[in-house]
Design a protein around this motif. Structure first.
Motif, short mmCIF file in Angstrom:
data_model
loop_
_atom_site.label_atom_id
_atom_site.label_comp_id
_atom_site.label_asym_id
_atom_site.label_seq_id
_atom_site.Cartn_x
_atom_site.Cartn_y
_atom_site.Cartn_z
N ASP B 2 0.84 -1.20 0.00
CA ASP B 2 0.00 0.00 0.00
C ASP B 2 0.88 1.25 0.00
N LYS B 3 0.61 2.14 -0.96
CA LYS B 3 1.46 3.32 -1.08
C LYS B 3 0.88 4.54 -0.38
N SER B 4 -0.31 4.39 0.23
CA SER B 4 -0.88 5.57 0.88
C SER B 4 -0.49 5.62 2.36
N TRP B 5 -0.36 6.82 2.86
CA TRP B 5 0.01 7.00 4.25
C TRP B 5 -1.16 6.62 5.16
N LEU B 7 -3.84 6.52 8.35
CA LEU B 7 -4.66 7.56 8.97
C LEU B 7 -4.40 7.57 10.48
N SER B 25 -8.68 13.96 11.92
CA SER B 25 -7.64 13.00 11.58
C SER B 25 -6.71 13.56 10.52
N HIS B 27 -3.41 12.15 7.59
CA HIS B 27 -2.60 11.06 7.03
C HIS B 27 -1.13 11.38 7.26
N ALA B 29 3.10 9.32 7.43
CA ALA B 29 3.86 8.07 7.34
C ALA B 29 4.16 7.51 8.73
N ASP B 30 4.43 8.40 9.70
CA ASP B 30 4.73 7.92 11.05
C ASP B 30 4.22 8.93 12.09
N MET B 33 5.57 12.59 12.00
CA MET B 33 4.97 13.37 10.91
C MET B 33 3.49 13.66 11.19
N ASP B 40 -0.16 21.65 12.07
CA ASP B 40 -0.49 22.57 10.98
C ASP B 40 -1.98 22.58 10.67
N THR B 41 -2.63 21.42 10.84
CA THR B 41 -4.03 21.33 10.44
C THR B 41 -4.99 21.79 11.53
N TYR B 42 -4.69 21.44 12.78
CA TYR B 42 -5.70 21.65 13.83
C TYR B 42 -5.34 22.70 14.89
N ALA B 61 -14.02 0.44 18.46
CA ALA B 61 -15.19 1.26 18.80
C ALA B 61 -16.39 0.36 19.04
#
Lengths: 330, 94
Positions: B2-5, B7, B25, B27, B29-30, B33, B40-42, B61
């Protein structure tokens, strides 16, 4: 912004999924009672599909929306304006990410959404296919485009899908600065030299009609609206929101000596609202079809950024996996 | 592969004295990051002073379909609430 539901005819033609009637009734009762629906709750397939389409279109619009404004970051007229514009464009990126995350809770993946955008299957707001020719366009975008966005997004804070509503609360909190900084740019220009005034008027002339189109097709030609309102995905119709936008924006233009480019615009005492001229829907549908002045350039820029970043994404993942293995071996 | 980072779920502590609260949430790699992306997002407007990120795949859940069985017993046990007990009005400090 930018939640015009640009319905996809192919999706509509797909065989309808028959939902369990008892579950459907229970769902409709909950939504009618203004209860929020959360990711793991049962929901009709059409509700899920409509949301994935609307939220991902909204996310794509935020991301593509970084391009016309990004065009002026290096040419902002002062350090103050440059810092503000950088912060605004960063916010738009953040808004895109909140929305992608909300859409992912419905079972779609980030990669699927990005692929749909890049292949042209997914739409984004028509407004971003117009060029930003002068600095005044940055003022007009903040004032009008973000103003229209706020008008559209405020009711979405009470949309029935919880993650979308929560993303909208965050977005609305941040959006107000966007509109005010845009209007401040217009104020500065209209109180400046005759050339600056002309620049401001020219930007308003070019952005006014595309801003009105942002609310989407008129209600009598917006087949999804009734269902979306019943499911509380949308809370107000395209025409209601467009009217509100015209009514609040006209006095703002007057206050800084700008003229709205519409000969038919006048106050209607009886309706207590402005009458305004006919919108060129042919232009709107042409832009939706990808014939906007900058549609190709916008998509090329997105695809290039994605492709050029591929090696970074792969390297970061390889690094993370190597580290995880080394940790496991210890 | 799988090449996607993957979640990550993001939790922010607004200030000391408050618990970390789920905000959304990212995405990444680790974990490192993910913390940077979450910042930066929240937290662009002083929303927090501490961040947690948790791989989304690690969260177990409850099923909303089981909510009745899981949470209904709480409604039968009204004697768990102080208002279940009637105490004469002249008895104070209780």
């Amino acid at each position: 912004m930018y939640t015009t539901d640009l319905g996809d005819k192919k999706q509509a033609a797909a065989a309808p999924v028959i939902d369990d009637p008892a579950r459907l009734d229970a769902f409709e009762a909950r939504v009618a009672a203004d209860d929020f629906i959360e990711p793991k709750d049962w929901m009709p397939e059409a509700y899920r599909k409509t949301l994935v389409r609307q939220i991902s279109q909204h996310a794509h619009s935020e991301i593509v929306g970084m391009l016309p404004e990004g065009n002026w970051i290096t040419r902002a007229p002062s350090l103050r304006r440059k810092a503000i514009l950088l912060a605004k464009v960063q916010d738009e990126g953040g808004h895109g990410l909140y929305l992608y995350a909300a859409a992912e809770t419905l079972g779609t993946s980030r990669d699927e959404m990005i692929e749909a955008l890049h292949s042209g299957r997914a739409k984004y707001s028509t407004i971003f296919n117009y060029p930003t020719l002068t600095w005044a366009d940055i003022g007009a975008i903040g004032w009008l485009v973000d103003g229209a966005a706020i008008m559209n997004q405020v009711p979405l804070q009470r949309t029935s899908y919880g993650p979308y509503a929560r993303a909208m609360v965050r977005v609305c909190k941040e959006e107000s600065f966007h509109q005010r900084q845009g209007y401040e740019i217009m104020m500065a220009l209209t109180s400046g030299s005759p050339e600056q005034k002309r620049m401001a008027q020219d930007a308003l002339d070019r952005w006014w009609w595309p801003s009105l189109m942002m609310f989407g097709p008129p209600d009598d030609n917006s087949p999804n609206t009734a269902q979306s309102i019943r499911w509380r995905i949308k809370r107000e119709t395209n025409d209601e929101l467009r009217q509100k936008f015209v009514d609040v924006t006209v006095p703002q233009a007057e206050a800084i000596g700008l003229r709205i480019p519409d000969a038919d615009l006048r106050w209607n005492e009886e309706r207590q609202a402005h009458d305004f001229g006919a919108i060129d829907w042919e232009e709107f549908y042409a832009v939706v079809r990808g014939e906007g002045p900058l549609a190709k350039e916008r998509m090329n820029a997105r695809v290039k950024a994605w492709d050029d970043g591929a090696w970074v994404r792969e390297a970061a993942l390889a690094h993370a996996r190597k580290h995880a293995m080394a940790m496991a071996a210890e | 592969m799988d090449k996607s980072w993957p979640l990550w779920e993001v939790f922010v502590r607004a200030k000391n004295g408050l618990a970390h609260k789920h905000v959304g949430s990212v995405h990444a790699a680790d974990g490192k990051m993910a913390i940077e992306a979450a910042r930066d997002t929240y937290t662009r407007r002083m929303e927090g002073i501490s961040l947690w990120v948790v791989p989304s795949a690690s969260i177990t859940a409850s099923d909303p379909g089981d909510a009745d069985e899981l949470f209904a017993p709480a409604a039968d046990k009204v004697y768990r609430h102080p208002t279940f007990y009637s105490i004469p009005a002249h008895i104070k400090n209780i």
